[in-house]
Design an enzyme around this catalytic site. Structure first.
Site, PDB file in Angstrom:
ATOM      1  CG  HIS A 131     -14.602 -17.682 -25.147  1.00 29.94           C
ATOM      2  ND1 HIS A 131     -13.579 -17.222 -24.349  1.00 29.94           N
ATOM      3  CD2 HIS A 131     -15.528 -18.203 -24.304  1.00 29.94           C
ATOM      4  CE1 HIS A 131     -13.872 -17.444 -23.083  1.00 29.94           C
ATOM      5  NE2 HIS A 131     -15.046 -18.044 -23.014  1.00 29.94           N
ATOM      6  CG  ASP A 208     -11.674 -21.833 -28.957  1.00 28.10           C
ATOM      7  OD1 ASP A 208     -11.596 -22.949 -28.402  1.00 28.10           O
ATOM      8  OD2 ASP A 208     -12.238 -20.850 -28.427  1.00 28.10           O
ATOM      9  CD  GLN A 211     -18.379 -24.514 -26.065  1.00 25.41           C
ATOM     10  OE1 GLN A 211     -19.157 -25.463 -25.976  1.00 25.41           O
ATOM     11  NE2 GLN A 211     -18.037 -23.797 -25.002  1.00 25.41           N
ATOM     12  CE  LYS A 234     -15.467 -24.149 -22.380  1.00 29.06           C
ATOM     13  NZ  LYS A 234     -16.468 -23.616 -21.447  1.00 29.06           N
ATOM     14  CB  CYS A 372     -16.557 -15.192 -22.494  1.00 30.29           C
ATOM     15  SG  CYS A 372     -16.400 -15.407 -20.716  1.00 30.29           S
TER      16      CYS A 372
END
Length: 414
Positions: A131, A208, A211, A234, A372
């Site tokens: 991202h 990261d 997700q 999220k 993104c």
């Protein structure tokens, strides 16, 4: 495979859906099918009520007042830190910096940890599937310092080529960064293996987890990384919430890059001494009500359990993938062996934005665009994809209705 036969019967998805008020609404006179969960998740009633309860009964600033409301607000805010620490199995609550989300967390690492260490000729390693929030901050500080950013490649299935990532871990690398789960492909990266290779070379690894945390249990100690970022909106929580987890010794050595109230011990014109981590990095008034909601979101995950969540989502992913293969001219992007319920695709002869617009008229919410992730789009040679991202409150019937709608709008565009 017979995806329908493999669907579990013990997960009461209709009971779960009843907890999410927005799922009951209509769009363009059609029942809403919300397949944009990688963008932001919907919120259960308990999260909505937690935010409402804060403003109705407990609204005050944190850590600044000794009155009852101030103590209650502080307890709610710090309680969210405690729950997050347990949620990702941190060794200490003081390893959790509460942020507005992953973007702020990445910039905190960029300016407070990486930039002071970078010199001309140094490098930061990331991957093609990241991202923008895990690319752009590194580019900015590389430009300032004379360092470079190197990207590890992926294969056509959307899987990271691990040996190529490892080859990039040369002595001049000061930080490596990788997404736990791709927001476009759903690919689950082998974080433990990457962390082990980074650790051998003395290179900190930042992950990261935006997700990943909505779909699977995360144990930062077991993963072996050095930084882990997550975003609240999220994972059922309000927008403007998130966290950076970092090893205690790293946080202790990091100077603040954002100054203001509540991150200090003492201020004078002769100099300022700063608070200990994590408060050193939490200047200003935070999104207190949002973190009350995040705390409720963690409670909601606990009430269902990730074993049930993951099993249901994996079955939905398999079913949806099989159904989409029935659509003529459809091209799938991202077919990794291990992935979360994110499906990106295009239909030959149709623009992603046109498809998404027409699907919206059928009550189906999906994402179209570059997500993104411009470098990933460039890798696949496309300007954009359509993305259907599922959550545990979605159903097989919604998948069927989605595919029916997709076939209909495809006919309109052909």
């Amino acid at each position: 495979m017979n995806a329908q036969a493999q669907l579990p019967t013990v997960f009461d998805v209709q009971r779960v859906r009843a907890d999410f008020p927005l799922l009951a609404r209509t769009v363009h006179d059609k029942p809403l099918i919300y397949f944009d969960n990688a963008n932001t998740s919907q919120k259960p009633l308990s999260v909505i009520e937690a935010v409402d309860d804060h403003y109705r009964l407990h609204n005050a600033n944190v850590s600044r007042a000794v009155h009852q409301l101030g103590e209650e607000a502080t307890a709610a805010y710090e309680g969210a830190r405690d729950k997050l620490a347990r949620f990702i199995n941190a060794t200490s609550r003081n390893e959790l910096v509460l942020t507005s989300g992953t973007t702020q967390a990445a910039n905190l690492v960029a300016y407070s940890y990486a930039l002071p260490k970078l010199q001309p000729g140094d490098a930061i390693v990331t991957t093609v599937m990241e991202h923008h929030a895990n690319i752009v901050p590194w580019q900015i500080i590389a430009q300032r310092s004379g360092a470079t950013v190197k990207a590890a490649p992926i294969d056509q299935r959307g899987e990271l080529i691990v040996e190529e990532f490892v080859k990039l871990l040369t002595p001049e690398v000061k930080l490596a960064c990788v997404t736990h789960v791709s927001n476009v492909l759903g690919t689950v990266n082998p974080v433990r293996e990457l962390a082990r290779e980074c650790r051998k070379r003395g290179i900190p690894l930042l992950v990261d987890g935006s997700q990943a945390v909505p779909h699977r249990p995360v144990d930062v100690q077991a993963l072996g990384c050095d930084f882990y970022m997550l975003t609240g909106h999220k994972m059922l929580a309000p927008t403007g919430t998130g966290a950076l987890w970092a090893r205690k010794e790293l946080l202790q050595a990091m100077p603040p890059f954002f100054g203001g109230g509540e991150m200090i011990r003492e201020v004078s014109f002769d100099g300022t001494t700063f608070a200990e981590p994590p408060h050193r990095f939490e200047a200003g008034t935070p999104n207190i009500a949002g973190f009350a909601g995040l705390s409720a979101a963690i409670d909601y995950y606990d009430s269902i359990g990730f074993e049930a969540i993951h099993a249901w989502e994996q079955q939905l992913l398999a079913y949806a993938t099989d159904r989409l293969r029935e659509v003529p001219g459809l091209r799938l992007f991202g077919e990794a062996k291990e992935k979360e319920p994110v499906i990106s695709f295009l239909i030959e002869g149709a623009q992603a934005t046109d498809l998404a617009t027409l699907l919206d008229l059928q009550g189906v919410a999906v994402r179209s665009g570059h997500h993104c992730a411009h470098p990933l789009m460039k890798f696949y040679g496309v300007p954009a994809t359509l993305r259907a991202s599922l959550a545990f409150y979605n159903t097989r019937e919604e998948v069927d209705a989605f595919v029916t709608a997709l076939l209909k709008v495809r006919t309109l565009l052909m």
